[in-house]
Design a protein around this motif. Structure first.
Motif: not given
Length: 644
Positions: A175-178, A303-312
């Protein structure tokens, strides 16, 4: 050789002047730098490899007394001797901070631990110091004392039944947050494009006109439905940009969250439309983007790890996801210290975070919480059908992990030598337990053994997988390369169909970086043996999302492995796609340009960047698929191992 080098070192002398009873930091650094530079000034005394090892030895001396001064010394060494760009030298050797992914603290810790004149130094000077030493010959490694002899019955896989179930495999979201709409997607700066800090240094030709493009601030709502956002063209359009970054990504960029949600939604929609159920998911790592390390920080890693796991979790609901960490999924990038090194406290946060998220989402049983932390985010879990899934953190053998270069010269028939992280012992113990019970196993990790793996560990894994395949091990699954690939494990390195033991499944990435169409796959799995009967692959043509007024991507079926690689249906319908099947494909890749092109097209998911095999761009395909370990691959193909 060490004594000879030390004798020569005495001639150039590493010492603080005697008249300085209490030298200042500046004086210590200056004298250390002079001592190192003298190794290169007197180049007739030492060859390049000896210079590298002697430099490390001087570094070790100062690391044991003044570790805080090591970064300054080695930044100077790296830039003075042009081992890399000034920016990279700073990244590699500056002290670790939470604001940028720098590894100088890890390097200093390694210097304190390692023996520069041993195999530690040989491999470090080859892989991390721009090949200043030649790749050493692989030492004799024999792990046969770790397990009982393999019985004849264990040399064959059990026969499959006549029913299947489905398992999803996804990998490399990055995921590319920026990610910045309208920014340069054809940058000339070092690293990834599509950010506000990347650009194309060349003058855009007048023939390139992007004035008719529109940009939309689109999103997926809480129910997973795509919402075309507001027209933000006037806010993001820049006439100097060659190729503007659009909503769903670009081929020189990682994944905007919009693309990740599109991929996950396509999976959920496919299940619903086809009344299909995935019993579990395997995710083979890499959640963080490829941006330059100076732009990668601790908070965005979390944040990237939390977002990916949240979306899965959002799209997979209660379906268990068995995950591994990728080389990007730590901070600083690629680093992991073992408990034996005394520095594991630097990385405990990551195992704590993942244990909380995996257990908290109900993917891993609560009783495995401590196992996740003990094995550096590795674990074993038994599915409801009785399959054991063993997950391994591949940073324990990753070439860019400084801590992997310590203690490489201990006895290779003992766990504590080749296995400072305990990962090999964990794997062998689990496999022995399953073998005794007649249980089948899948092993999942991020980095394949033939790609950016230290040779000694690659050989160790090769021996382990050879011992327990194909009777106990039913599948080996990896990510990392971003390509749809496989590799072969042969008995005694005999690259024949008859000697095929096991194959790996290396999955395509969701991220398009660099030059790939996003993709995912699922497996049809035999209910009795857990052998793979088929793989079904899906993708989206990213280039068709360019200039289409923000419309959602269309995800399509790409191919069935059984039908694509066996179009004449010569392979028995009731036989799994096992090592013999893939060894046959490997032979065809070697001999048939048509098969080589098919393999390359699938590797890139039919993207505009897929190589043209008729122009000789596919020469390494056979080397890759026929080389299980990095040792064989580097001998076959030389340089060219994919860096992801």
């Amino acid at each position: 050789m060490r004594l000879a080098i030390l004798a020569q070192l005495a001639a150039v002398s590493f010492a603080i002047p005697a008249d300085l009873n209490s030298p200042s930091d500046e004086q210590i650094v200056a004298q250390t730098i002079r001592s190192i530079n003298s190794l290169y000034t007197n180049s007739s005394m030492l060859d390049k490899c000896q210079q590298c090892k002697a430099t490390l030895d001087i570094g070790k001396a100062i690391s044991l007394t003044r570790p805080d001064l090591v970064p300054e010394v080695f930044i100077d060494w790296c830039t003075t001797h042009k081992l890399d760009s000034a920016a990279n030298c700073k990244t590699y050797y500056s002290r670790n901070t939470v604001v940028a992914s720098r590894t100088g603290t890890d390097f200093t810790n390694l210097l304190q631990l390692m023996d520069p004149f041993s195999l530690d130094g040989d491999y470090l000077c080859y892989y991390k110091m721009k090949k200043q030493c030649s790749l050493p010959e692989l030492p004799e490694i024999d792990l046969s004392s770790w397990w009982p002899a393999k019985e004849d019955i264990a040399k064959v896989a059990p026969a499959p039944g006549n029913e299947t179930f489905n398992v999803l495999h996804v990998s490399d979201f990055h995921i590319q947050l920026d990610y910045a709409l309208g920014s340069e997607a054809n940058c000339t700066t070092n690293g990834m494009c599509c950010t506000t800090h990347t650009w194309n240094a060349n003058q855009k030709p007048d023939s390139v006109d992007n004035s008719d493009l529109k940009f939309f601030d689109s999103y997926y709502d809480e129910d997973g439905n795509f919402q075309l956002g507001d027209d933000v063209t006037s806010d993001v359009f820049n006439s100097s940009v060659w190729v503007p970054a659009q909503e769903f990504g670009a081929y020189k960029c990682d994944s905007p969250e919009l693309l990740i949600n599109s991929s996950l939604k396509s999976i959920a929609a496919y299940q619903e439309e086809n009344n299909l159920d995935f019993e579990f998911v395997i995710f083979t790592g890499d959640m963080i983007d490829h941006d330059e390390l100076e732009h990668t920080n601790y908070n965005m890693t979390i944040e990237s790890q939390e977002l990916i796991i949240r979306d899965m979790k959002k799209y997979f609901n209660d379906t268990p996801v068995y995950s591994v960490l990728g080389n990007h999924d730590t901070f600083p990038y690629g680093q992991l210290a073992s408990e034996a090194s005394g520095h594991t406290n630097l990385y405990d946060w990551n195992e704590d975070l993942l244990a909380d998220l995996w257990v908290g989402n109900g993917w891993i049983p609560f009783e495995d919480y401590q196992e996740i932390k003990k094995h550096y985010a590795g674990f074993s879990v038994e599915t409801k059908r009785g399959l054991k899934v063993i997950a391994i953190n591949s940073n324990t053998y990753y070439q860019k992990n400084y801590y992997s270069y310590w203690n490489m010269t201990e006895d290779f028939d003992q766990f504590d030598g080749i296995d400072q992280f305990g990962t090999l012992k964990f794997l062998v113990d689990e496999l022995l337990e399953s073998e005794a019970q007649g249980q089948r196993v899948w092993v999942i990790a991020h980095v394949p053994p033939n790609t950016q793996t230290l040779p000694t560990q690659a050989e160790a894994y090769k021996q382990i997988y050879s011992r327990f395949s194909p009777s106990t091990i039913a599948g080996l699954f990896f990510g990392h390369t971003h390509q749809d690939q496989f590799t072969m494990l042969y008995a005694n390195d005999n690259k024949t169909i008859e000697d095929a033991i096991m194959n790996t499944w290396i999955i395509q990435s969701v991220t398009p970086w660099v030059g790939f169409n996003p993709g995912w796959r699922y497996y049809e799995v035999d209910t009795e043996t857990f052998s793979i009967m088929n793989s079904m692959n899906f993708y989206t043509k990213l280039n068709e999302t360019f200039g289409n007024d923000g419309a959602e991507p269309v995800w399509e079926f790409e191919y069935s492995a059984r039908e694509a690689y066996d179009p004449q249906s010569t392979w028995p319908a009731d036989a799994p796609l096992n090592a013999t099947f893939w060894a046959t494909v490997a032979e065809s890749i070697k001999k048939s340009n048509e098969t080589a092109q098919l393999y390359s097209d699938f590797a890139y998911r039919l993207s505009p960047f897929a190589p043209d095999c008729s122009d000789g761009e596919c020469k390494e395909n056979y080397c890759y698929v026929s080389s299980f370990g990095v040792n064989e691959y580097e001998k076959c193909a030389g340089e060219g191992s994919i860096d992801s």
